[in-house]
Scaffold this motif. Structure first.
Motif, PDB file in Angstrom:
ATOM      1  N   PRO A  35       0.799  -1.235   0.000  1.00 31.94           N
ATOM      2  CA  PRO A  35       0.000   0.000   0.000  1.00 31.94           C
ATOM      3  C   PRO A  35       0.831   1.285   0.000  1.00 31.94           C
ATOM      4  O   PRO A  35       0.480   2.244  -0.668  1.00 31.94           O
ATOM      5  N   GLN A  36       1.941   1.303   0.738  1.00 29.21           N
ATOM      6  CA  GLN A  36       2.757   2.511   0.796  1.00 29.21           C
ATOM      7  C   GLN A  36       3.404   2.839  -0.553  1.00 29.21           C
ATOM      8  O   GLN A  36       3.663   4.003  -0.838  1.00 29.21           O
ATOM      9  N   VAL A  46      -5.043   2.979   4.020  1.00 27.07           N
ATOM     10  CA  VAL A  46      -4.629   1.771   4.739  1.00 27.07           C
ATOM     11  C   VAL A  46      -4.661   2.092   6.223  1.00 27.07           C
ATOM     12  O   VAL A  46      -4.306   3.191   6.641  1.00 27.07           O
ATOM     13  N   SER A  47      -5.134   1.134   7.006  1.00 22.86           N
ATOM     14  CA  SER A  47      -5.237   1.331   8.449  1.00 22.86           C
ATOM     15  C   SER A  47      -4.064   0.672   9.155  1.00 22.86           C
ATOM     16  O   SER A  47      -3.732  -0.484   8.872  1.00 22.86           O
ATOM     17  N   PHE A  48      -3.456   1.404  10.076  1.00 20.68           N
ATOM     18  CA  PHE A  48      -2.375   0.837  10.871  1.00 20.68           C
ATOM     19  C   PHE A  48      -2.857   0.454  12.260  1.00 20.68           C
ATOM     20  O   PHE A  48      -2.086  -0.011  13.082  1.00 20.68           O
ATOM     21  N   ALA A  60       3.124  -3.075   8.174  1.00 17.37           N
ATOM     22  CA  ALA A  60       3.512  -2.468   9.451  1.00 17.37           C
ATOM     23  C   ALA A  60       5.031  -2.342   9.558  1.00 17.37           C
ATOM     24  O   ALA A  60       5.542  -1.329  10.033  1.00 17.37           O
ATOM     25  N   ARG A  61       5.752  -3.351   9.110  1.00 16.22           N
ATOM     26  CA  ARG A  61       7.217  -3.315   9.181  1.00 16.22           C
ATOM     27  C   ARG A  61       7.759  -2.132   8.379  1.00 16.22           C
ATOM     28  O   ARG A  61       8.641  -1.407   8.835  1.00 16.22           O
ATOM     29  N   VAL A  62       7.218  -1.910   7.197  1.00 15.81           N
ATOM     30  CA  VAL A  62       7.669  -0.780   6.376  1.00 15.81           C
ATOM     31  C   VAL A  62       7.340   0.536   7.069  1.00 15.81           C
ATOM     32  O   VAL A  62       8.150   1.458   7.096  1.00 15.81           O
ATOM     33  N   LEU A  68      10.837   2.022   3.259  1.00 11.44           N
ATOM     34  CA  LEU A  68      10.132   2.121   1.981  1.00 11.44           C
ATOM     35  C   LEU A  68      11.129   2.466   0.886  1.00 11.44           C
ATOM     36  O   LEU A  68      11.882   3.427   0.993  1.00 11.44           O
ATOM     37  N   LYS A  69      11.156   1.660  -0.174  1.00 12.09           N
ATOM     38  CA  LYS A  69      12.119   1.859  -1.248  1.00 12.09           C
ATOM     39  C   LYS A  69      11.533   2.601  -2.438  1.00 12.09           C
ATOM     40  O   LYS A  69      12.251   3.251  -3.179  1.00 12.09           O
TER      41      LYS A  69
END
Length: 153
Positions: A35-36, A46-48, A60-62, A68-69
């Motif tokens: 999503p990011q 997107v919900s965190f 969540a990890r990103v 984020l690349k």
């Protein structure tokens, strides 16, 4: 229909979505992005805080580790055929190192085109990326989406 008004075609609607920063994920690009990467985190897409969902751990990890690349950007192309969804975008024409992916593209009446592509996170408006070895490239345009720290993407 009001006098003088004309119905717009699907390309006009697609262009409106693209200029608004909304990617349309299609069969060639499904399961290609988190999503990011298509800026859904910037527009509340997107919900965190929601419970479990497929891919939640990666998303969540990103977010929390900041790794984020790629980010989605709007781009223009002035010559030749438009790339199709899923086509690569390269860092340079010589090494053919993949920089990102075409998400959406639409032709403009002028013969040019606009695209939504993923590109390296640090890429900025005006940067150019080759799309093939013939010298054709895309130029990044401003995307009207604000990041959480206030920087335009």
């Amino acid at each position: 229909i009001r006098s003088g008004a004309q119905l717009a075609g699907s390309d006009q609607w697609t262009l409106f979505e693209m200029r608004s920063g909304l990617a349309r994920i299609t069969a060639p690009t499904q399961e290609s992005f988190i999503p990011q990467s298509v800026n859904l985190d910037l527009i509340g897409g997107v919900s965190f805080s929601k419970g479990c969902y497929p891919g939640q751990e990666i998303v969540a990890r990103v977010r929390y580790l900041g790794r984020l690349k790629h980010r989605m950007a709007r781009a223009s192309i002035t010559q030749g055929d438009l790339p199709t969804a899923g086509d690569p975008v390269f860092l340079d024409a010589e090494t053919r190192q993949r920089a990102g992916t075409d998400i959406n593209a639409v032709s403009l009446p002028s013969g040019a085109g606009e695209l939504l592509v993923t590109v390296p996170f640090a890429a900025s408006t005006g940067a150019e990326f080759p799309i093939d070895q013939t010298g054709r490239s895309i130029r990044l345009l401003e995307l009207p989406v604000e990041s959480s720290d206030g920087d335009s993407q």
